[in-house]
Design a protein around this motif. Structure first.
Motif, short mmCIF file in Angstrom:
data_model
loop_
_atom_site.label_atom_id
_atom_site.label_comp_id
_atom_site.label_asym_id
_atom_site.label_seq_id
_atom_site.Cartn_x
_atom_site.Cartn_y
_atom_site.Cartn_z
N GLU A 115 2.08 -2.26 -8.28
CA GLU A 115 1.85 -3.31 -7.29
C GLU A 115 3.09 -3.52 -6.41
OE1 GLU A 115 0.57 -6.75 -9.47
OE2 GLU A 115 -1.44 -5.95 -9.78
N VAL A 116 3.64 -2.42 -5.90
CA VAL A 116 4.86 -2.53 -5.10
C VAL A 116 4.68 -2.09 -3.65
CG1 VAL A 116 6.42 -2.27 -7.05
CG2 VAL A 116 5.65 -0.24 -5.83
N VAL A 117 3.48 -1.66 -3.26
CA VAL A 117 3.30 -1.12 -1.90
C VAL A 117 2.90 -2.21 -0.91
CG1 VAL A 117 2.09 0.55 -0.47
CG2 VAL A 117 2.69 1.14 -2.83
N ALA A 118 1.89 -3.00 -1.22
CA ALA A 118 1.41 -4.02 -0.29
C ALA A 118 2.52 -5.01 0.05
CB ALA A 118 0.21 -4.74 -0.90
N ASP A 119 2.71 -5.23 1.36
CA ASP A 119 3.72 -6.18 1.88
C ASP A 119 5.16 -5.75 1.61
OD1 ASP A 119 1.77 -7.96 2.88
OD2 ASP A 119 1.53 -8.85 0.90
N ALA A 120 5.37 -4.50 1.18
CA ALA A 120 6.72 -4.04 0.86
C ALA A 120 7.51 -3.67 2.11
CB ALA A 120 6.66 -2.82 -0.07
N ARG A 121 8.82 -3.82 2.00
CA ARG A 121 9.75 -3.26 2.99
C ARG A 121 10.13 -1.89 2.44
NH1 ARG A 121 13.54 -8.34 2.16
NH2 ARG A 121 12.70 -7.86 0.09
N VAL A 122 9.73 -0.85 3.15
CA VAL A 122 9.83 0.52 2.63
C VAL A 122 10.90 1.30 3.39
CG1 VAL A 122 8.58 2.70 2.26
CG2 VAL A 122 7.39 0.50 1.98
N LEU A 123 11.66 2.10 2.65
CA LEU A 123 12.67 2.98 3.21
C LEU A 123 12.39 4.39 2.75
CD1 LEU A 123 15.37 3.39 4.74
CD2 LEU A 123 16.55 2.84 2.60
N ASP A 124 12.20 5.31 3.70
CA ASP A 124 11.91 6.71 3.40
C ASP A 124 13.10 7.55 3.87
OD1 ASP A 124 10.82 9.18 2.94
OD2 ASP A 124 9.00 8.87 4.11
N LEU A 125 13.96 7.94 2.92
CA LEU A 125 15.16 8.71 3.23
C LEU A 125 14.87 10.20 3.14
CD1 LEU A 125 17.73 6.58 1.17
CD2 LEU A 125 17.25 6.44 3.63
N SER A 180 6.81 -3.27 6.45
CA SER A 180 7.61 -2.51 7.41
C SER A 180 8.06 -1.22 6.74
CB SER A 180 8.83 -3.31 7.87
OG SER A 180 9.69 -3.58 6.77
N VAL A 181 8.28 -0.19 7.56
CA VAL A 181 8.70 1.12 7.04
C VAL A 181 9.80 1.67 7.94
CG1 VAL A 181 8.02 3.47 6.51
CG2 VAL A 181 6.42 1.60 6.08
N ASP A 182 10.89 2.11 7.34
CA ASP A 182 11.98 2.79 8.05
C ASP A 182 12.02 4.25 7.62
OD1 ASP A 182 13.32 0.60 9.57
OD2 ASP A 182 13.61 -0.24 7.57
N LEU A 183 11.82 5.16 8.57
CA LEU A 183 11.92 6.59 8.31
C LEU A 183 13.28 7.07 8.78
CD1 LEU A 183 8.44 7.81 9.68
CD2 LEU A 183 9.00 6.99 7.38
N VAL A 184 14.04 7.70 7.89
CA VAL A 184 15.39 8.18 8.22
C VAL A 184 15.39 9.69 8.11
CG1 VAL A 184 17.84 8.06 7.68
CG2 VAL A 184 16.38 6.05 7.33
N ARG A 237 25.68 1.84 7.79
CA ARG A 237 25.50 0.91 8.91
C ARG A 237 24.57 -0.25 8.57
NH1 ARG A 237 24.52 5.75 11.72
NH2 ARG A 237 22.31 5.15 11.84
N ALA A 238 23.85 -0.15 7.46
CA ALA A 238 22.88 -1.19 7.11
C ALA A 238 23.57 -2.54 6.96
CB ALA A 238 22.15 -0.82 5.83
N ALA A 239 22.92 -3.57 7.45
CA ALA A 239 23.47 -4.93 7.33
C ALA A 239 23.64 -5.29 5.86
CB ALA A 239 22.55 -5.92 8.02
N ASP A 240 24.62 -6.13 5.59
CA ASP A 240 24.90 -6.51 4.21
C ASP A 240 23.68 -7.13 3.53
OD1 ASP A 240 27.48 -5.61 4.48
OD2 ASP A 240 28.34 -7.59 4.84
N ASP A 241 22.86 -7.84 4.32
CA ASP A 241 21.71 -8.51 3.73
C ASP A 241 20.42 -7.69 3.84
OD1 ASP A 241 21.41 -8.70 6.45
OD2 ASP A 241 20.91 -10.84 6.47
N ALA A 242 20.52 -6.42 4.28
CA ALA A 242 19.32 -5.57 4.36
C ALA A 242 18.82 -5.25 2.96
CB ALA A 242 19.65 -4.28 5.12
N ARG A 243 17.53 -5.45 2.73
CA ARG A 243 16.94 -5.20 1.42
C ARG A 243 15.62 -4.46 1.57
NH1 ARG A 243 21.28 -6.56 0.57
NH2 ARG A 243 22.13 -8.10 -0.91
N TRP A 244 15.37 -3.52 0.65
CA TRP A 244 14.09 -2.80 0.62
C TRP A 244 13.46 -2.93 -0.75
CZ3 TRP A 244 18.26 -0.74 3.39
CH2 TRP A 244 18.02 -0.58 4.76
N ASP A 245 12.11 -2.96 -0.75
CA ASP A 245 11.34 -3.11 -1.98
C ASP A 245 10.90 -1.79 -2.58
OD1 ASP A 245 11.04 -6.12 -1.72
OD2 ASP A 245 10.03 -5.48 0.12
N LEU A 246 10.78 -0.78 -1.73
CA LEU A 246 10.30 0.54 -2.17
C LEU A 246 11.07 1.59 -1.39
CD1 LEU A 246 8.34 2.41 -3.68
CD2 LEU A 246 6.66 1.98 -1.86
#
Length: 209
Positions: free
Chosen positions: A41-51, A69-73, A112-121
């Motif tokens: 149960e970690v996908v719905a509403d998650a802040r996702v980072l794809d490195l 939200s999703v960030d693709l790097v 470069r990520a902000a100090d308070d940047a957080r991702w859930d998945l």
């Protein structure tokens, strides 16, 4: 051809990166992975980072399934262009900008990520030639940016040793699918020394009822 498995864009074809420099996650592995993530149960509403996003398949699948939200790097030019095409596809279907593409080296992005940047998945599917020490450094940079209860998925060759987990990140599961192995990790719970715990309990007010 890879497709989005389910969600608002389920069944739609994804653009692929030409050539053999990237190693896309197969639909079989992706389906097994997301079945497990749905159980967590970690996908719905998650802040996702794809490195090391490649085509962005994992991040876009997350967005289709309801990620906030999703960030693709991705640093490689051709792969980054494909990420953008797949992000545009999902954003159009969703009717808002869910997926953002960052053409950057993974290390630089995390620096470069902000100090308070957080991702859930977080997904990491680094190139097989990436040395274990380099991967360990990336995981160390990532650890401070994980939300409480976050899940990190590292995809590697089945012949690759377990990643070296930094302080604050602990492996809790692994799965092997043919030549692919998935490692699942989560932020570690900091243990409170017994003396400090006893002191904290002594400071609790007594129940006067």
């Amino acid at each position: 051809m890879s497709r989005i498995i389910t969600g608002v864009a389920g069944g739609m074809a994804l653009a692929s990166v030409p050539g053999s420099l990237t190693r896309p996650t197969t639909d079989r592995v992706k389906e097994a992975l997301f079945s497990r993530l749905d159980a967590f149960e970690v996908v719905a509403d998650a802040r996702v980072l794809d490195l090391y996003a490649g085509s962005g398949s994992l991040g876009v699948e997350s967005a289709s399934r309801g990620a906030q939200s999703v960030d693709l790097v991705e640093f490689a030019a051709k792969a980054s262009e494909v990420c953008q095409r797949n992000a545009d596809l999902l954003n159009t279907v969703a009717g808002r900008k869910v997926v953002s593409v960052h053409r950057s080296k993974v290390e630089s992005f995390l620096d470069r990520a902000a100090d308070d940047a957080r991702w859930d998945l977080v997904f990491l599917d680094p190139p097989y030639p990436l040395e274990e020490a380099a991967l360990a450094q990336v995981l160390a940079k990532l650890a401070p940016h994980l939300a409480e209860g976050a899940v990190v998925v590292v995809e590697r060759s089945a012949r690759t040793p377990e990643p070296v987990w930094p302080e604050g990140l602990e492996r809790f599961a692994e799965r092997k699918y043919g030549e692919t192995r998935l490692w699942f990790a989560e932020p570690g719970v900091e243990e409170v020394p017994e003396a400090d715990l006893a002191e904290a309990l002594d400071e609790q007010p007594e129940d006067e009822s």
